[in-house]
Design a protein around this motif. Sequence first.
Motif: not given
Length: 581
Positions: A570-581
Motif C-alpha cells: 500500500n505504497t500510495i498511502a505513504k505518499l498521500m500521507g506525506a502530502e498531507n503532513d
Amino acid sequence: MGDFVFSVVTPCFNSELYIAETIESVLSQSGPFRIQYIIVDGGSTDSTLQIIEGYQHRIKSGRYSRVNLGISLEVVSEPDQGMYDALAKGFSRVMGDVCSYINSDDFYLINAFRSIHSVFLHYEKMNWLTGIPNVYNSIGSNIKRATPFEYRRDFIRKGVYGRELGFIQQESTFWRSSLLKQIDTTRLGKFKFAGDFYLWHEFSKKNKLWIVDSIVSGFRTHPGNKSADLFSYKKEFDSIVSEAMSLKDKFDLFMHKRAWKQPEEQKAKLSQTFISLSDPKLQEKYRTLLGESGKPASEPSEYDTVPKHKPYISMVIGSFNRLEMLKICIAAVRDELQDKASEIIVVDGGSTDGTVEWLLKQKDIITIVQHNRGEWNGKPIERKPWAYFMNLAFKASSGKFVCMLSDDSLIIPSAINNGLALFEEQLSSGRKLGAVAFYFRDYPLRKKYAVAVNVGNLYVNHGLYLKTALDEAGYIDENYHFYFADTDLVLKIKEKGYECIASPTSYVEHYFEATPEIRASNNDTKKEQDRLRLINKWKGKAYPDEEYAKYLKTVGYWDYHTEDFVDEHNTIAKLMGAEND
C-alpha cells in the motif's frame, strides 16, 4: 598433481537482498586454484534465481577468466526442509580439495581463498582452519573483530565456544573435503539453527582447529538471519553437546578464559594453534606456486580493482517544495540500496519549504541547488528546463547505473534491485542494453501500473540507465521545456545502438495530484511546442515517414502498456500521507 579446488556451498531462500554480494565475493577470489560453487535454493519466489542466472551468464562470458583457474557454478532449486537440509544436499556434490559454506547474507573478503590456500599448501597435515571473527551490520559497516586464543577440541564438544566464549565463526572456517566423511548428512539436514555446531562437534573428534591470523570473511547481522533467534539456536546447540564439564575442566576453563583476555600479540605467542601468514617459508612456497601457474601474485581481479569509493548505482532525484514526500522517497531508496555501494544526488530548484535546509543536513546526499523561480537583483530568474536540472545530476553521477526518480514518486520495495538484476543479466548475456523502464502508476489518474510508449518506442519515466549509454548519447536534449525530454533521451540512446526494455518486477507509485500548483507551473503552456519538437525531430528515424500524420494526432496522449499488479505494501498511502503532513 591436478589443480587445487575450493568447493563452496551457499544455501539460500528468497535472498535477493544480499546474495549478489555473496556470489561476487566467491567468484572474484583470485589465485592459482579452481572454484566449485554450489548454490542450493529452496524454491525462492523473489528475484534470487534471476540474480543467480545473471552470474551464470557472467561466468560464460568470461568475466572471471583472468581471476583464477576456472569456475563451475552448480545451481539446485527445489523445496527443502530448511537451511541445513539444503547444505546437506550441497555437501553431497562436493568434489574439491577444501570445502566451506557461506550463507547468502555473508561474504568473503578479497584474497581470502589465497590466504587459506597458502596455509593448506604449506601445512599438509592440517585439516581444519578458521580465520579471525569479523562482524558487519546490515549496511556493510564493520562493527566487531575479536581475535581468538585457541579452540580446544574437548571444549568444542563440551559447548564452551558458544556458552562461555565466542562462537566459531562459520563463514571463516575451511576444511579438507575428506572431513565430510565424518558427517551424517541425514542428521545434519534435520537441524534448523545449530547445524554449524554439529559440524564442529564431529570434526573435533579427530581434528584440531587451527587459527589463521587473517580476516577472511564478514558475518552480517540483520533482523532476518537465523542467528538472530539465539534462544532457538542455543536450545539446538545444547542438544548436540555430548560431553559434560568435569571439575578439572572448570579449572582449565578459568585459565583458558584468562588467556582469551590477553592482548592480541600475546595470544598469538601463547597459542599452540595460531598460524602466521608472515611466515617467510609459507610465503616463498606460495610465490613459487604463483609463478608456476602463470598467475602473478600482483594480478588483481576485476572485483579487487573497483575503487572502494566508487558507487555501483547513482540515484538521481529532482525536487521542489515537496519536503515530506522527498523524505519518504529517499528513505525508501536508502532501505532498498543498503547492501550496495550507492550515491544519492538531489537537484533542487530552490525550494522554500525547508527542503534545502534538510538536504544539507543529510551527509549521504549530494545536493545541487539551482534556483529556478523568484527574483534575483530585482529581476525574474530565467526558468531553466527540466532537462537542464537532470543533466546536472547525470553528469555528476559516477555509478555504473543511474536511476531516475522524482520527489512525488515512491518505489515499491525491490523495484530497484529487481531492475538491477535484470540489467546485469541482460548485459552478461551479451545484450547491448542502455535503459530499463519501471512500471509506474499516475495515481489517482490511472488505476493500473504501466510503461509508456511514444512515437512507437518504449521510454523511461522512472527507471535505470547505463551510465556509459548516457555519456554516449550526450544526455538530455535541453531544447525541451519540460515534457517529452525523457522520450527523446531514450531515442538518443537507441540511436547509439542500445536497447530499452521494461522490468516486469519493478513498480513505482507516482502521486499525480501532489502539489498541483507546482505541476501547473512546469511550463504547461509550452507542452505543445515540446510535442511537435519530438515528432518532427524523430520523423523517419524513430518511426516511418508515413506515420507522421498518425503521431501528429496521437503523440502526447501516450500509449500505456498496463500490467495487473497489486501492491501489498500500500505504497500510495505513504505518499498521500506525506502530502498531507
